[in-house]
Every structure is written in structure tokens, then in C-alpha cells.
Design an enzyme around this catalytic site. Structure first.
Site, mmCIF file in Angstrom:
data_model
loop_
_atom_site.group_PDB
_atom_site.id
_atom_site.type_symbol
_atom_site.label_atom_id
_atom_site.label_comp_id
_atom_site.label_asym_id
_atom_site.label_seq_id
_atom_site.Cartn_x
_atom_site.Cartn_y
_atom_site.Cartn_z
ATOM 1 N N HIS A 64 -8.614 -11.237 -0.520
ATOM 2 C CA HIS A 64 -7.199 -10.980 -0.819
ATOM 3 C C HIS A 64 -6.659 -12.167 -1.610
ATOM 4 O O HIS A 64 -7.158 -13.294 -1.490
ATOM 5 C CB HIS A 64 -6.399 -10.830 0.468
ATOM 6 C CG HIS A 64 -6.678 -9.569 1.219
ATOM 7 N ND1 HIS A 64 -5.779 -9.027 2.109
ATOM 8 C CD2 HIS A 64 -7.750 -8.736 1.230
ATOM 9 C CE1 HIS A 64 -6.274 -7.924 2.623
ATOM 10 N NE2 HIS A 64 -7.481 -7.730 2.111
ATOM 11 N N GLU A 101 -4.068 -14.038 -1.249
ATOM 12 C CA GLU A 101 -3.649 -15.186 -0.443
ATOM 13 C C GLU A 101 -4.841 -16.011 0.034
ATOM 14 O O GLU A 101 -4.797 -17.246 -0.004
ATOM 15 C CB GLU A 101 -2.875 -14.719 0.802
ATOM 16 C CG GLU A 101 -1.649 -13.904 0.499
ATOM 17 C CD GLU A 101 -1.888 -12.404 0.552
ATOM 18 O OE1 GLU A 101 -1.014 -11.678 1.060
ATOM 19 O OE2 GLU A 101 -2.952 -11.944 0.058
#
Length: 161
Positions: free
Chosen positions: A61, A63
Site C-alpha cells: 500500500h 502508506e
């Protein structure tokens, strides 16, 4: 959390950068989410965009990629002086990583009504299991972030029919 107008302008600037990264992800057939991390002086130290499909990695992801890069850059897992900008409210996995990294401030664009784990569906940072109190600002360039995601998903549905 109340912010000053000058802070708001800075948040918009970096969210635009995250939106550009999200566009790169979307163009690569990834869900369009982008993330950037600034250090305590406001300098860009890390960025990421969703790469699950390209990397064949469920943890890829935006992040997580940005957090890993920031930790490497600063040579510490403690990112308590850093600000993370992300276009979509983090999922449970990313919220956990944000707490574990001790991110100082999270700024996100749009709530995620399905898996948002900061404020919408769950609240991992304020939960009993959290060992870190996260400052959060949501809704920065919210309509642009929402529009980008909705357009990408609408296009995917159109292609698959």
C-alpha cells in the site's frame, strides 16, 4: 483538530503531490492511492503509491511503501517528527503501521466508508491497543481525492462489462 490557514495551504500542496502519485498508480492499474512523508523541517523524505498488483505484494500500500522509505532515509523506525499525507483514509493494516511508526501527524484526503481505520469504520489510533496518540487532519482536497477514486473505479467497472 483545528489548523491555521497557512498550515491548510501546506497540506493542500502536499496532498496535490500525493494525488499525482495516486494518478501514477491508477495509470498502472492499481487503486489510485498516493502517500508522501515530510520530516520535521517540512522536507519530502519519502513517497509511495499503491503497488499491490505490480509487486504481487498484499502489503504494498502507498502508506507502507512511504513509511519503509522514510525509516530507511532517517535510519530509525520512530517517525514521530514526520507528517504523512495520503489521499485515502488508511486501512487497518496501514493504520497499525502508522501507529507502530509513531507518525506525528496524519493528513488524509477522503474517508474510506468500507475499510477506513482512522475515523470512519474503525478508530485504531485511539483504540485501547494503541500505544501512540496520532494527530489527524482529514478532508484535505477531499473532493479531488474522491473524484479520482470514483473515476478509476467507474472506468474499471466499464472495462469489465
Amino acid at each position: 483538530m483545528r489548523i491555521e490557514y497557512s498550515e491548510y495551504l501546506i497540506h493542500r500542496q502536499w496532498m496535490r503531490h500525493a494525488l499525482n502519485l495516486a494518478q501514477v498508480a491508477g495509470n498502472a492499474d492499481e487503486v489510485p492511492v498516493g502517500a508522501v512523508i515530510l520530516d520535521s523541517s517540512g522536507s519530502l523524505i519519502a513517497e509511495g503509491e499503491n503497488r499491490k498488483e505490480r509487486d504481487k505484494d498484499p502489503t504494498a500500500h502507498a502508506e507502507i511503501i512511504a513509511i519503509r522509505a522514510a525509516a530507511q532515509k532517517l535510519q530509525t523506525w520512530r517517525l514521530n517528527q514526520c507528517t504523512l499525507y495520503v489521499t485515502l483514509e488508511p486501512c487497518p493494516m496501514c493504520a497499525g503501521a502508522i501507529v507502530q511508526a509513531r507518525i506525528g501527524l496524519l493528513v488524509y484526503g477522503v474517508d474510506d466508508p468500507k475499510t477506513g481505520a482512522i475515523r470512519t469504520v474503525a478508530n485504531i489510533p485511539d483504540g485501547a491497543a494503541s500505544n501512540h496518540r496520532l494527530r489527524v487532519v482529514g478532508g484535505i482536497l477531499e473532493s479531488a481525492c474522491r473524484q479520482q477514486l470514483q473515476a478509476w473505479f467507474a472506468n474499471r467497472r466499464h472495462i469489465s462489462t
